[in-house]
Design a protein around this motif. Structure first.
Motif, PDB file in Angstrom:
ATOM      1  N   VAL A   9      12.882  20.059  16.696  1.00 47.85           N
ATOM      2  CA  VAL A   9      12.556  19.804  15.231  1.00 47.85           C
ATOM      3  C   VAL A   9      12.500  20.863  14.343  1.00 47.85           C
ATOM      4  O   VAL A   9      12.023  21.915  14.878  1.00 47.85           O
ATOM      5  N   ARG A  10      13.007  20.520  13.227  1.00 50.85           N
ATOM      6  CA  ARG A  10      12.817  21.958  12.247  1.00 50.85           C
ATOM      7  C   ARG A  10      12.722  21.513  10.957  1.00 50.85           C
ATOM      8  O   ARG A  10      12.861  20.170  10.492  1.00 50.85           O
ATOM      9  N   LYS A  11      11.877  22.159  10.178  1.00 54.50           N
ATOM     10  CA  LYS A  11      11.493  21.880   8.784  1.00 54.50           C
ATOM     11  C   LYS A  11      11.884  23.190   7.979  1.00 54.50           C
ATOM     12  O   LYS A  11      11.438  24.312   8.126  1.00 54.50           O
ATOM     13  N   ALA A  12      12.275  22.865   6.805  1.00 57.50           N
ATOM     14  CA  ALA A  12      12.822  23.928   5.601  1.00 57.50           C
ATOM     15  C   ALA A  12      12.378  23.155   4.385  1.00 57.50           C
ATOM     16  O   ALA A  12      12.640  21.992   4.083  1.00 57.50           O
ATOM     17  N   PHE A  13      12.053  24.012   3.404  1.00 55.64           N
ATOM     18  CA  PHE A  13      11.725  23.643   1.976  1.00 55.64           C
ATOM     19  C   PHE A  13      12.937  24.599   1.389  1.00 55.64           C
ATOM     20  O   PHE A  13      12.602  25.697   1.057  1.00 55.64           O
ATOM     21  N   GLY A  14      13.903  23.909   0.820  1.00 58.69           N
ATOM     22  CA  GLY A  14      14.872  24.454   0.439  1.00 58.69           C
ATOM     23  C   GLY A  14      15.669  25.569   1.369  1.00 58.69           C
ATOM     24  O   GLY A  14      15.961  25.027   2.657  1.00 58.69           O
ATOM     25  N   VAL A  18      10.064  27.093   7.289  1.00 59.84           N
ATOM     26  CA  VAL A  18       8.933  27.079   7.909  1.00 59.84           C
ATOM     27  C   VAL A  18       8.745  26.947   9.328  1.00 59.84           C
ATOM     28  O   VAL A  18       7.847  27.209   9.698  1.00 59.84           O
ATOM     29  N   ILE A  19       9.492  25.982  10.003  1.00 56.39           N
ATOM     30  CA  ILE A  19       9.453  25.574  11.299  1.00 56.39           C
ATOM     31  C   ILE A  19      10.872  25.799  11.963  1.00 56.39           C
ATOM     32  O   ILE A  19      11.618  24.853  11.803  1.00 56.39           O
ATOM     33  N   PRO A  20      11.137  26.836  12.565  1.00 52.90           N
ATOM     34  CA  PRO A  20      12.425  26.931  13.208  1.00 52.90           C
ATOM     35  C   PRO A  20      12.638  25.827  14.184  1.00 52.90           C
ATOM     36  O   PRO A  20      11.574  25.239  14.890  1.00 52.90           O
ATOM     37  N   PRO A  21      13.651  25.552  14.877  1.00 49.97           N
ATOM     38  CA  PRO A  21      13.823  24.513  15.786  1.00 49.97           C
ATOM     39  C   PRO A  21      12.931  24.552  17.052  1.00 49.97           C
ATOM     40  O   PRO A  21      12.951  25.827  17.615  1.00 49.97           O
ATOM     41  N   LEU A  22      11.909  23.562  17.313  1.00 44.19           N
ATOM     42  CA  LEU A  22      11.181  23.702  18.518  1.00 44.19           C
ATOM     43  C   LEU A  22      11.017  22.530  19.321  1.00 44.19           C
ATOM     44  O   LEU A  22      11.526  21.561  18.732  1.00 44.19           O
ATOM     45  N   ASP A  23      10.739  22.733  20.725  1.00 44.73           N
ATOM     46  CA  ASP A  23      10.466  21.534  21.473  1.00 44.73           C
ATOM     47  C   ASP A  23       9.229  21.478  22.148  1.00 44.73           C
ATOM     48  O   ASP A  23       8.507  22.604  22.200  1.00 44.73           O
ATOM     49  N   LEU A  24       8.690  20.432  22.119  1.00 38.68           N
ATOM     50  CA  LEU A  24       7.284  20.050  22.560  1.00 38.68           C
ATOM     51  C   LEU A  24       6.864  18.759  23.008  1.00 38.68           C
ATOM     52  O   LEU A  24       7.378  17.581  22.362  1.00 38.68           O
ATOM     53  N   THR A  25       6.532  18.529  24.195  1.00 39.53           N
ATOM     54  CA  THR A  25       5.960  17.365  24.378  1.00 39.53           C
ATOM     55  C   THR A  25       4.385  17.174  24.697  1.00 39.53           C
ATOM     56  O   THR A  25       3.808  18.086  25.342  1.00 39.53           O
ATOM     57  N   ILE A  26       3.878  15.927  24.332  1.00 35.71           N
ATOM     58  CA  ILE A  26       2.571  15.679  24.293  1.00 35.71           C
ATOM     59  C   ILE A  26       2.333  14.552  25.059  1.00 35.71           C
ATOM     60  O   ILE A  26       2.812  13.508  24.777  1.00 35.71           O
ATOM     61  N   GLU A  27       1.694  14.629  26.257  1.00 34.57           N
ATOM     62  CA  GLU A  27       1.542  13.564  27.186  1.00 34.57           C
ATOM     63  C   GLU A  27       0.424  12.571  26.644  1.00 34.57           C
ATOM     64  O   GLU A  27      -0.494  12.952  26.135  1.00 34.57           O
ATOM     65  N   GLY A  39      -0.906  29.516   7.469  1.00 33.66           N
ATOM     66  CA  GLY A  39       0.328  29.695   7.161  1.00 33.66           C
ATOM     67  C   GLY A  39       1.288  29.769   8.339  1.00 33.66           C
ATOM     68  O   GLY A  39       2.424  30.007   8.049  1.00 33.66           O
ATOM     69  N   CYS A  40       0.704  29.598   9.658  1.00 37.35           N
ATOM     70  CA  CYS A  40       1.781  29.440  10.871  1.00 37.35           C
ATOM     71  C   CYS A  40       2.411  28.215  10.970  1.00 37.35           C
ATOM     72  O   CYS A  40       3.287  28.125  11.717  1.00 37.35           O
ATOM     73  N   GLY A  41       2.236  26.899  10.179  1.00 26.00           N
ATOM     74  CA  GLY A  41       3.090  25.874  10.133  1.00 26.00           C
ATOM     75  C   GLY A  41       2.155  24.860  10.939  1.00 26.00           C
ATOM     76  O   GLY A  41       3.064  23.736  11.294  1.00 26.00           O
ATOM     77  N   LYS A  42       0.912  24.964  11.632  1.00 23.42           N
ATOM     78  CA  LYS A  42       0.378  24.018  12.330  1.00 23.42           C
ATOM     79  C   LYS A  42       0.147  22.741  11.775  1.00 23.42           C
ATOM     80  O   LYS A  42       0.568  21.407  12.119  1.00 23.42           O
ATOM     81  N   SER A  43      -0.338  22.833  10.323  1.00 22.60           N
ATOM     82  CA  SER A  43      -0.491  21.450   9.615  1.00 22.60           C
ATOM     83  C   SER A  43       0.953  20.976   9.311  1.00 22.60           C
ATOM     84  O   SER A  43       1.055  19.439   9.158  1.00 22.60           O
ATOM     85  N   THR A  44       1.866  21.844   8.813  1.00 20.27           N
ATOM     86  CA  THR A  44       3.051  21.039   8.573  1.00 20.27           C
ATOM     87  C   THR A  44       3.802  20.157   9.781  1.00 20.27           C
ATOM     88  O   THR A  44       4.388  19.277   9.863  1.00 20.27           O
ATOM     89  N   ARG A 208       3.014  30.935  15.672  1.00 14.80           N
ATOM     90  CA  ARG A 208       2.945  31.918  14.798  1.00 14.80           C
ATOM     91  C   ARG A 208       4.073  31.882  13.828  1.00 14.80           C
ATOM     92  O   ARG A 208       5.255  31.993  14.522  1.00 14.80           O
ATOM     93  N   ALA A 209       3.876  31.982  12.363  1.00 15.53           N
ATOM     94  CA  ALA A 209       5.350  31.589  11.619  1.00 15.53           C
ATOM     95  C   ALA A 209       6.275  30.525  12.262  1.00 15.53           C
ATOM     96  O   ALA A 209       7.450  30.699  12.327  1.00 15.53           O
ATOM     97  N   GLY A 210       5.738  29.339  12.473  1.00 15.04           N
ATOM     98  CA  GLY A 210       6.481  28.293  12.797  1.00 15.04           C
ATOM     99  C   GLY A 210       6.937  28.332  14.191  1.00 15.04           C
ATOM    100  O   GLY A 210       7.276  26.979  14.856  1.00 15.04           O
TER     101      GLY A 210
END
Length: 334
Positions: A9-14, A18-27, A39-44, A208-210
């Protein structure tokens, strides 16, 4: 069911990523806390899961189903925001029932769900009051109740306690943790307060920083931080970090020792220092000690009241079994 999987999952504004590609599993059933500085990207990241922000790349799966392009209302998730967002002209009962009325649910089922949620949240005696007649903590419980009645696959909390005073925050922290135990539903909770993360989470995601710096249980992060950022962020007061010759003698660029893992003596020890400001908390006292050969004062935790005062010379000895070593890249040395 409430298993949530993020794949690349990645997110960019233009042009700004703000969030480089990441993998995460929530059981399913986990209480997961996203924590990190502003500003670390947690709310995004939370908003991406909720569907309130579009994913730039990657895939979000909820219970095995691709939900990346599914509208927020159809993801089966319920979000609780920092602001209560209650309707001031409506009673507590109508505020809690609002999403059910919008879904045109049978009135009898609406009543059942509202009363069940009110019972869980100790709001039964307040159902006919308006939000203006409630305390901050009660209003937050109403906002949570509005999420509960939807019977979601997962709850998403975006810094829900930041508007409350210190005493109410502690109380609501316990209430949300108890609610998780009773409902056994997946919860994702965003906060910048690492104390909230340590006391509430089954699993902490440090951002940290996404980037995800480390994922693990509170004690895993506390006992074995993966890098200097996690070491300095998790724990209150934070870990003492020492560089120079003392670190080099341990085969590291930086060594870390937590305040509670340093013993104090007025006669002898490994490090000689001068006592600076002290913080007396009743059950604990924190001393800030300037030691010979160290660029930053050390924080030392001792129990209760001790006969040590500003300007005194004392000796400190770290517990060798509790020393943390980090290399030149800031990574933990096993």
């Amino acid at each position: 069911m409430g298993r949530i999987t993020l794949e690349k999952v990645r997110k960019a504004f233009g042009d700004v990523e703000v969030i480089p590609p990441l993998d995460l599993t929530i059981e399913d059933g986990e209480f997961v806390v996203f924590v990190g500085p502003s500003g670390c990207g947690k709310s995004t990241l939370l908003r991406l899961i909720a569907g309130l922000e579009d994913v730039s790349d990657g895939e979000i799966r909820i219970d095995g189903t691709d939900a990346t392009l599914v509208p927020p209302a159809k993801r089966g998730l319920a979000m609780v925001f920092q602001s209560y967002a209650l309707y001031p002209h409506m009673s507590v009962r109508k505020n809690i029932a609002f999403p059910l009325r919008m879904a045109k649910m049978d009135p009898a089922e609406q009543t059942r769900r509202v009363e069940a949620a009110a019972d869980v949240l100790n709001l039964t005696d307040y159902l006919d009051r308006r939000p203006g007649q409630l305390s901050g903590g009660q209003r937050q419980r109403v906002a949570i109740g509005r999420a509960i009645v939807r019977e979601p696959a997962a709850f998403l909390f975006d810094e829900p306690l930041s508007n409350l005073d210190a005493a109410l925050r502690v109380g609501m922290r316990l209430e949300i943790s108890e609610l998780h135990k009773r409902l056994a539903t997946t919860m994702i909770y965003v906060t910048h307060d690492q104390v909230e993360a340590m006391t509430m989470a089954d699993k902490i995601v440090v951002l940290r920083a996404g980037h995800i710096e480390q994922v693990g249980s509170p004690l895993e992060l506390y006992r074995a931080p993966r890098n200097l950022f996690v070491a300095g962020f998790i724990g209150s007061p934070k870990m003492n970090l020492i560089t120079g010759k003392l670190a080099e003698a341990q085969g590291a660029t930086t060594i870390g020792i937590r305040p509670e893992h340093i013993s104090v003596s007025s006669e002898s020890g490994d490090w000689k220092g001068t006592v600076g400001v002290s913080e007396h908390l009743g059950s604990d006292t924190f001393f800030h000690v300037t030691c010979d050969g160290m660029s930053e004062p050390l924080t030392v935790r001792v129990g209760g009241e001790v006969d040590i005062h500003y300007g005194d010379t004392i000796f400190l000895t770290p517990d060798a079994q509790q020393l943390h070593r980090f290399d030149a890249d800031g990574l933990r040395i096993p």
